[in-house]
Design a protein around this motif. Structure first.
Motif, mmCIF file in Angstrom:
data_model
loop_
_atom_site.group_PDB
_atom_site.id
_atom_site.type_symbol
_atom_site.label_atom_id
_atom_site.label_comp_id
_atom_site.label_asym_id
_atom_site.label_seq_id
_atom_site.Cartn_x
_atom_site.Cartn_y
_atom_site.Cartn_z
ATOM 1 N N PRO A 113 11.747 6.738 -6.832
ATOM 2 C CA PRO A 113 11.405 6.468 -5.433
ATOM 3 C C PRO A 113 12.606 6.713 -4.524
ATOM 4 O O PRO A 113 13.754 6.513 -4.926
ATOM 5 C CB PRO A 113 11.019 4.982 -5.433
ATOM 6 N N ILE A 114 12.335 7.154 -3.306
ATOM 7 C CA ILE A 114 13.407 7.337 -2.337
ATOM 8 C C ILE A 114 13.212 6.378 -1.169
ATOM 9 O O ILE A 114 12.085 5.970 -0.864
ATOM 10 C CB ILE A 114 13.483 8.789 -1.825
ATOM 11 N N GLN A 125 -6.414 3.658 -1.933
ATOM 12 C CA GLN A 125 -5.275 2.778 -2.131
ATOM 13 C C GLN A 125 -5.781 1.553 -2.887
ATOM 14 O O GLN A 125 -6.508 0.740 -2.326
ATOM 15 C CB GLN A 125 -4.666 2.365 -0.791
ATOM 16 N N LEU A 126 -5.407 1.420 -4.133
ATOM 17 C CA LEU A 126 -5.940 0.368 -5.005
ATOM 18 C C LEU A 126 -4.850 -0.674 -5.239
ATOM 19 O O LEU A 126 -3.770 -0.351 -5.725
ATOM 20 C CB LEU A 126 -6.385 0.989 -6.334
ATOM 21 N N PHE A 127 -5.132 -1.921 -4.892
ATOM 22 C CA PHE A 127 -4.159 -2.996 -5.050
ATOM 23 C C PHE A 127 -4.813 -4.172 -5.761
ATOM 24 O O PHE A 127 -5.982 -4.485 -5.528
ATOM 25 C CB PHE A 127 -3.635 -3.471 -3.686
ATOM 26 N N ASP A 128 -4.020 -4.830 -6.606
ATOM 27 C CA ASP A 128 -4.520 -6.046 -7.230
ATOM 28 C C ASP A 128 -3.743 -7.238 -6.685
ATOM 29 O O ASP A 128 -2.789 -7.098 -5.924
ATOM 30 C CB ASP A 128 -4.444 -5.971 -8.761
ATOM 31 N N ASP A 129 -4.161 -8.447 -7.078
ATOM 32 C CA ASP A 129 -3.530 -9.638 -6.523
ATOM 33 C C ASP A 129 -2.135 -9.880 -7.096
ATOM 34 O O ASP A 129 -1.422 -10.755 -6.632
ATOM 35 C CB ASP A 129 -4.410 -10.875 -6.736
ATOM 36 N N ARG A 130 -1.712 -9.086 -8.097
ATOM 37 C CA ARG A 130 -0.362 -9.202 -8.634
ATOM 38 C C ARG A 130 0.644 -8.371 -7.843
ATOM 39 O O ARG A 130 1.832 -8.446 -8.085
ATOM 40 C CB ARG A 130 -0.332 -8.771 -10.105
ATOM 41 N N GLU A 153 0.462 -4.931 -7.649
ATOM 42 C CA GLU A 153 0.547 -3.553 -8.123
ATOM 43 C C GLU A 153 -0.328 -2.661 -7.247
ATOM 44 O O GLU A 153 -1.470 -2.997 -6.950
ATOM 45 C CB GLU A 153 0.087 -3.463 -9.584
ATOM 46 N N GLY A 154 0.218 -1.510 -6.863
ATOM 47 C CA GLY A 154 -0.536 -0.586 -6.031
ATOM 48 C C GLY A 154 -0.655 0.773 -6.680
ATOM 49 O O GLY A 154 0.316 1.280 -7.259
ATOM 50 N N LEU A 155 -1.829 1.366 -6.618
ATOM 51 C CA LEU A 155 -2.079 2.690 -7.185
ATOM 52 C C LEU A 155 -2.693 3.578 -6.105
ATOM 53 O O LEU A 155 -3.555 3.133 -5.349
ATOM 54 C CB LEU A 155 -3.035 2.600 -8.381
ATOM 55 N N PRO A 171 0.816 7.789 -9.535
ATOM 56 C CA PRO A 171 -0.090 6.978 -8.711
ATOM 57 C C PRO A 171 0.521 5.682 -8.175
ATOM 58 O O PRO A 171 -0.111 5.003 -7.373
ATOM 59 C CB PRO A 171 -1.232 6.658 -9.683
ATOM 60 N N ARG A 172 1.729 5.328 -8.579
ATOM 61 C CA ARG A 172 2.275 4.023 -8.201
ATOM 62 C C ARG A 172 2.687 3.997 -6.730
ATOM 63 O O ARG A 172 3.385 4.881 -6.248
ATOM 64 C CB ARG A 172 3.461 3.669 -9.102
ATOM 65 N N TYR A 173 2.289 2.951 -6.036
ATOM 66 C CA TYR A 173 2.475 2.848 -4.596
ATOM 67 C C TYR A 173 3.942 2.863 -4.196
ATOM 68 O O TYR A 173 4.291 3.324 -3.096
ATOM 69 C CB TYR A 173 1.799 1.568 -4.086
#
Length: 510
Positions: A221-222, A304-309, A311-313, A504-506
């Motif tokens: 990541p930058i 944009q997929l996010f969970d309650d932990r 993590e974003g995809l 895919p990681r946010y």
């Protein structure tokens, strides 16, 4: 307290006012707090462990001046940055420091092997280039080559900071009022109406998006940063204005946001939503559309997929269509199915199972074809509970309260069984003020499928999702992260060639 009042609008006979309490966030050792910064100070990040000492390796790319000035500021941040003089100490806390004793319980280190200084000749070549597109391409290539060199080391940095020289910034941008780097100077644009919003200069957005896209394959990541983040004396000229300078946050807030973003991009989780173990496991998908590079091609979808932990995809979908009646973008049934199915399969690879519940957010209406595709993918994944929430960019209703302050954040008004407005920006008890600059506009939540019977649960959940932006530490965001991420994701994905599958990681898209 709930009150009933008469509503004079069409097709409505009454409405119901309520207030959603500020959601708590979870930090280390099961610590709870409503505020990001105080939670980190009191408990540390949610993934903190006393069994290991964490060190985040940083790389830096820039000119000799930006590399030097940034290094000086990072060293000063180790000892902490004092709070600004303010009557709202909860809104503007001091930054305690960036060592293992600080709020992130880790150190941030830049090794000499992880510094790359661009030559004055190369910078001069970029600045002197007369063609805008060529200048942007040269700047992207220059930074990408240096990041690539760092990525190929035996022990590469976990995050690379791209410290842009002033002259490069001025060359690749017309310098209108813009959110300039990965640590926005002011989040107030979220509460501005669309036609009143500042003009976003496409050149700087094109540069940022192209650079992020070019470095996705490097798997590091930058963090793009302007000199005004770390140098209080730095100024950047705005063309089309009389050498005015952009408004920046106070230095302690800039430090909070900068190191929070670095921590998340390096693989850490600063905080997460509090989840009741009795509730179904849920994931949240925001569906958005963006235009191609030429600005005229059909819009393309992304999820944009996010969970309650936390993590974003991020996933790129198929082409968007436009409804003939209202021109709103939507997906065909097949593309909606494929995007949702791919998103859920990606979730399963990351988590080992499908979620029990899926919440889908959109800023455009759910078209019947689109709903058909979403529902088919949900059924094939054996997900029994789903909520489809349409959040238009503008609410037709606003509330006013006595006095000079706007409604409290969390104020909600139920319009009917399908619609509720929610103030995600507003006066905040913890801050003892309204932290915005403009009259806040509430979100309109329109449920086009609602398997969750309790509207108050959906409102609480939506308000919590506005606090899941790891690019800043002021918790009163205007949009849930599912939609907040949409524009910056689209500005990057449009530079990703068709047929390629980016990481895919946010954290790579922030």
């Amino acid at each position: 307290m709930r009150k009933k009042r008469e509503w004079k609008g069409p097709n409505l006979s009454s409405f119901e006012l309520s207030h959603v309490p500020e959601p708590l966030l979870e930090f280390a050792a099961n610590g709870r707090h409503v505020d990001v910064r105080f939670g980190l100070m009191d408990y540390g990040p949610v993934d903190f462990s006393t069994e290991r000492t964490k060190e985040i390796r940083l790389g830096v790319v820039g000119s000799s001046q930006t590399v030097g000035k940034l290094g000086e500021w990072l060293r000063r941040c180790e000892g902490g940055i004092p709070a600004k003089n303010s009557r709202q100490p909860n809104l503007f806390p001091a930054f305690p420091g960036s060592t293992i004793l600080g709020p992130f319980r880790c150190s941030f280190e830049i090794g000499t092997r992880h510094v790359r200084t661009m030559s004055p000749l190369l910078i001069s070549r970029i600045v002197s280039e007369k063609d805008d597109d060529t200048a942007i391409a040269l700047a992207v290539e220059a930074f990408t080559n240096e990041v690539k060199d760092l990525a190929e080391q035996d022990q590469p940095p976990q995050v690379v900071i791209c410290a842009l020289p002033v002259e490069v910034i001025e060359r690749v941008s017309n310098m209108r009022i813009i959110p300039p780097d990965d640590s926005p100077a002011d989040d107030s644009e979220d509460e501005i109406e669309a036609e009143d919003a500042p003009v976003v200069d496409r050149e700087i957005e094109n540069f940022r998006g192209a650079l992020k896209a070019a470095t996705l394959a490097l798997r590091i990541p930058i963090q793009i940063v302007w000199p005004t983040t770390y140098d209080n004396d730095a100024t950047v000229k705005r063309k089309l204005a009389e050498l005015s300078t952009r408004k920046v946050q106070d230095e302690a807030t800039r430090a909070w946001n900068f190191f929070c973003a670095l921590y998340y991009k390096a693989g850490g989780t600063p905080w997460r939503m509090v989840r009741d173990q009795r509730e179904y496991s849920a994931t949240f998908m925001g569906v958005s559309f963006f235009e191609g590079i030429d600005g005229t091609s059909l819009q393309t979808s992304s999820a944009q997929l996010f969970d309650d932990r936390g993590e974003g995809l991020i996933l790129k979908g198929g082409p968007g269509l436009k409804d003939k009646t209202d021109r709103q973008p939507y997906l065909s049934a097949l593309d909606a199915f494929n995007l949702t199915r791919t998103a859920l399969q990606t979730y399963k690879r990351e988590h080992g199972n499908y979620p029990a519940r899926l919440v889908v957010h959109k800023t455009s209406r759910f078209h019947p074809e689109e709903r058909e595709g979403f529902q088919k993918a949900i059924e094939q994944s054996e997900i029994e509970i789903a909520d489809f929430i349409w959040m238009p960019r503008r609410s037709p209703v606003r509330l006013f309260r006595n006095g000079v302050y706007p409604p409290l954040r969390g104020t909600a008004m139920r319009l009917d069984d399908e619609q509720t407005i929610l103030y995600t920006r507003g006066s905040v008890d913890f801050f003892r003020t309204y932290p915005g600059l403009y009259v806040p506009n509430p979100l309109l939540l329109h449920a086009q499928r609602r398997d969750t019977p309790d509207w108050s649960f959906l409102l609480k959940e939506t308000l919590a999702l506005t606090k899941m932006n790891w690019n800043g530490t002021q918790f009163d965001g205007a949009l849930p992260i599912t939609l907040k991420a949409a524009r910056q994701v689209g500005d990057i994905l449009k530079y990703v060639p068709d047929g390629t599958t980016p990481d895919p990681r946010y954290r790579f898209y922030m």
